[in-house]
Design a protein around this motif. Sequence first.
Motif: not given
Length: 265
Positions: A84-85, A88, A109-115, A164
């Motif tokens: 998952t997450n 960085s 992950s919680n935020n695919p784009e940011a990840t 998304e």
Amino acid sequence: MPNTAHRDDTTDDVKAMEKTDNPAIDLTDGPAESNLDAQVRFGADAGAGEIIILRPRGGLINHPDTLVIPLLVPDVPVVAWWPTNPPSNPSKDLMGAMARSRITDALHSNNPEATIERLRRNWTPEDIDLSWTRLTVWRAMLASMLDQPPHLPITAAKVTGPSEFLPMDLLCAWLRLKLGVPVDVEYVNDAKAVTGVYLTRADGVVSLERPDEEQALISMPGQAPQTISVPVRTIEDCLTEELRRIDPDEIYAEVINEGWDLIRH
């Protein structure tokens, strides 16, 4: 060697490891009553390999490498997987630093784009994301279709699928980079994966469509449509592919470092 810290639903990850038939170490947070809870699975409980599940707590959480290193087999490649997450910078992570290959899954992950943006900034050749691996069959089929004559230039491209959805963004980046034409995106309600790729050239449209999760339809100008079996790839399928390869993926490197900036986000 998945790192599933801060998760309670590790059962699916362990099942995925079992189906890859590779020895594995699963590292998760442990129960409050002990500093380390461990479990060994082998035989029918671990596929064709062995699985060790470690659940540290307290100060041990900050030193996962000291728990894992004594369990590693000499000269056997180490692969780190974050279901998952991910951190960085996987290459600087205590677990990732010892791995020959580092597998992330930004889609979950919680935020695919940011990840994926963080992973791009800290990318190294040993890094790969399963969002890319999910596209292997699509990329192979599209390349095979374009290898057939006549070899006319592509003038436009369109990809359809869910909004998304990180694998679709990577597919668009790959097409934009390799074909050198703008790639339009059309979102499909209730879609769970990429549903179609349409490439325009002088003699018509070359298309690859998946109307359902099991079959795909190939359409070439002047030819009868052809139906083939292309089921949606599972986590087990993607993990197995990456564990077999391990070596750096040069095409992924080009897409994540060059193609990604060519598309709209």
